[in-house]
Design an enzyme around this catalytic site. Structure first.
Site, PDB file in Angstrom:
ATOM      1  CG  ASP A   1     -24.279 -18.565   8.742  1.00  0.00           C
ATOM      2  OD1 ASP A   1     -24.077 -17.165   9.701  1.00  0.00           O
ATOM      3  OD2 ASP A   1     -22.889 -17.995   8.495  1.00  0.00           O
TER       4      ASP A   1
ATOM      5  N   GLY B   1     -25.957 -14.718   7.202  1.00  0.00           N
ATOM      6  CA  GLY B   1     -24.633 -14.512   5.408  1.00  0.00           C
ATOM      7  C   GLY B   1     -24.051 -12.882   5.718  1.00  0.00           C
ATOM      8  N   GLY B   2     -23.720 -12.725   6.795  1.00  0.00           N
ATOM      9  CA  GLY B   2     -22.898 -11.451   7.627  1.00  0.00           C
ATOM     10  C   GLY B   2     -21.196 -12.208   7.093  1.00  0.00           C
ATOM     11  CG  PHE B   3     -18.116 -15.609   7.556  1.00  0.00           C
ATOM     12  CD1 PHE B   3     -16.622 -15.671   8.189  1.00  0.00           C
ATOM     13  CD2 PHE B   3     -17.850 -17.142   6.328  1.00  0.00           C
ATOM     14  CE1 PHE B   3     -15.756 -16.059   8.455  1.00  0.00           C
ATOM     15  CE2 PHE B   3     -16.614 -18.152   6.332  1.00  0.00           C
ATOM     16  CZ  PHE B   3     -16.151 -17.264   7.220  1.00  0.00           C
TER      17      PHE B   3
ATOM     18  CG  ASP C   1     -22.092 -11.738  12.332  1.00  0.00           C
ATOM     19  OD1 ASP C   1     -22.312 -12.334  11.884  1.00  0.00           O
ATOM     20  OD2 ASP C   1     -20.794 -12.289  12.846  1.00  0.00           O
TER      21      ASP C   1
ATOM     22  N   GLY D   1     -16.061 -14.820  13.880  1.00  0.00           N
ATOM     23  CA  GLY D   1     -14.613 -13.799  13.131  1.00  0.00           C
ATOM     24  C   GLY D   1     -14.168 -15.162  12.313  1.00  0.00           C
TER      25      GLY D   1
ATOM     26  CG  ASP E   1     -21.100 -24.387  10.740  1.00  0.00           C
ATOM     27  OD1 ASP E   1     -21.006 -23.399  12.137  1.00  0.00           O
ATOM     28  OD2 ASP E   1     -20.673 -23.895   9.727  1.00  0.00           O
TER      29      ASP E   1
ATOM     30  CB  CYS F   1     -16.207 -45.970   9.866  1.00  0.00           C
ATOM     31  SG  CYS F   1     -17.237 -45.146   9.167  1.00  0.00           S
TER      32      CYS F   1
ATOM     33  CB  CYS G   1     -20.360 -45.047   7.341  1.00  0.00           C
ATOM     34  SG  CYS G   1     -19.157 -44.948   6.031  1.00  0.00           S
TER      35      CYS G   1
ATOM     36  CB  CYS H   1     -16.196 -48.376   6.632  1.00  0.00           C
ATOM     37  SG  CYS H   1     -15.252 -46.951   5.868  1.00  0.00           S
TER      38      CYS H   1
ATOM     39  CG  HIS I   1     -15.706 -41.722   6.023  1.00  0.00           C
ATOM     40  ND1 HIS I   1     -15.260 -42.926   7.085  1.00  0.00           N
ATOM     41  CD2 HIS I   1     -14.650 -41.732   5.613  1.00  0.00           C
ATOM     42  CE1 HIS I   1     -14.407 -42.909   6.635  1.00  0.00           C
ATOM     43  NE2 HIS I   1     -13.707 -42.127   7.075  1.00  0.00           N
TER      44      HIS I   1
END
Ligand SMILES: [Zn+2]
Length: 345
Positions: A75, A77-79, A127, A204, A255, A296, A298, A301, A327
């Site tokens: 990313d 870094g704008g956010f 952005d 955004g 993400d 599940c 995993c 579990c 998990h």
């Protein structure tokens, strides 16, 4: 859709676990591979400040640095900078480091260069992320600035990639910003599409916080976007059902920090629970010998009971954070894979 990257293909729809500071908290590379992660996200803002993008470059790039030989997206870094109350001008964004309060100035050029130094496979344009409840005027100005900045990001990216063979070049994705205003979103989508980049993102505060608004925002622009390009919805995936909704709306990638962050807070995904998760801190689990989720597959579990996880959480044992994160991430990937299978039928 199959996205090709310098470190292998990524098949979509795909969820990307967040490894902000070049680590998905509490998990090793082997854990991530085992739960089914194809690509992870790291954050330019954090790595730029610490350990420094130039230092990651000196250490051979982020894949070598963190021993993750698979695709990585950064990313810009704008956010993140948005939450630091930055001083934003057309030149760039001035902000104070959350680590030591020192002042920094990121521009489209330096944010792009920093991601190139880090060595990620997919870099994001710098952005001006539009916050919640922004006015039309604010959103319009931020959108126009995001467009100007995109052109400058492309220039830096092209200067870098022209010195490399195409096969060794990272991809740059442009970001649509229009707040909650359909006409701005469409104007932004047209502008970003016209740049002919390998991928498009939509960002955004309107993306990720509210599932219905996220779907409506994507729907407002989906017809303008080329079907052969990945669409990345930034920050989606608080609840497993959010992923299904965003993929149904037409996104291919997303993400979210939620699966691992919620896990650390004691909130574990569960298919039978009304709000899709249980709070393992509750005393009702003290003697519960069931796994976190009966469906599940995993390792958490398979090998441990709710009673044990409740005990680990209450005792703040470090083992808890790993088992809980395994998990929630596995549950997330399983949700995506079940959705993919139903779409294929
Ligand atoms: Zn599980």
């Amino acid at each position: 859709m199959l996205i090709t990257t310098l470190h292998g293909p990524v098949s979509t729809p795909v969820f990307m676990p967040v490894g902000t500071a070049a680590a998905v908290k509490s998990l090793s590379r082997q854990d991530l591979e085992q739960v089914g992660a194809q690509i992870i996200l790291a954050n330019n803002y954090h790595l730029y400040l610490r350990p420094g993008s130039h230092n990651i470059k000196r250490l051979g790039g982020i894949h070598k640095f963190m021993n993750w030989p698979h695709p990585i997206l950064t990313d810009s870094g704008g956010f993140q900078i948005q939450s630091l109350h930055p001083k934003i001008t057309n030149e760039g964004a001035e902000f104070k480091s959350h680590i030591d309060g020192s002042t920094h100035f990121l521009t489209p050029e330096t944010a792009t260069q920093s991601q190139l130094d880090i060595g990620s496979d997919i870099i994001m344009a710098f952005d001006h992320s539009i916050p919640k409840n922004a006015s039309y005027e604010y959103a319009k100005e931020a959108m126009s600035r995001t467009h100007l900045w995109l052109l400058r990001c492309i220039k830096t990216w092209k200067q870098h990639t022209s010195t490399l063979k195409l096969l060794h070049s990272p991809a740059l994705y442009g970001i649509i910003q229009g707040g909650e205003f359909p006409d701005l979103l469409r104007e932004s989508a047209k502008f970003v599409v016209a740049q002919d980049l390998p991928g498009i993102a939509i960002g955004g505060a309107v993306i990720g916080s509210n599932p219905r608004q996220t779907s409506e925002t994507i729907a407002a622009v989906r017809d303008l976007l080329p079907k052969n390009l990945p669409l990345y919805a930034m920050g989606v995936g608080t609840r497993p059902s959010d992923l299904i909704n965003v993929f149904k709306a037409g996104a291919n990638m997303c993400d979210c920090v939620a699966p691992t962050r919620l896990a650390r807070a004691g909130l574990l995904y569960n298919s039978e629970s009304k709000n899709e998760r249980i709070d393992i801190s509750k005393s009702q689990f003290k003697l519960d010998q069931n796994p976190v989720d009966s469906q599940c597959d995993c390792t958490t579990c398979r090998d441990y009971t709710r009673a044990y996880l409740h005990h680990l959480f209450k005792s703040r044992e470090l083992t808890y954070y790993r088992l809980a994160s395994i998990h929630n991430l596995r549950f997330t990937f399983k949700t995506v894979s079940i959705f993919t299978q139903t779409q294929a039928v």
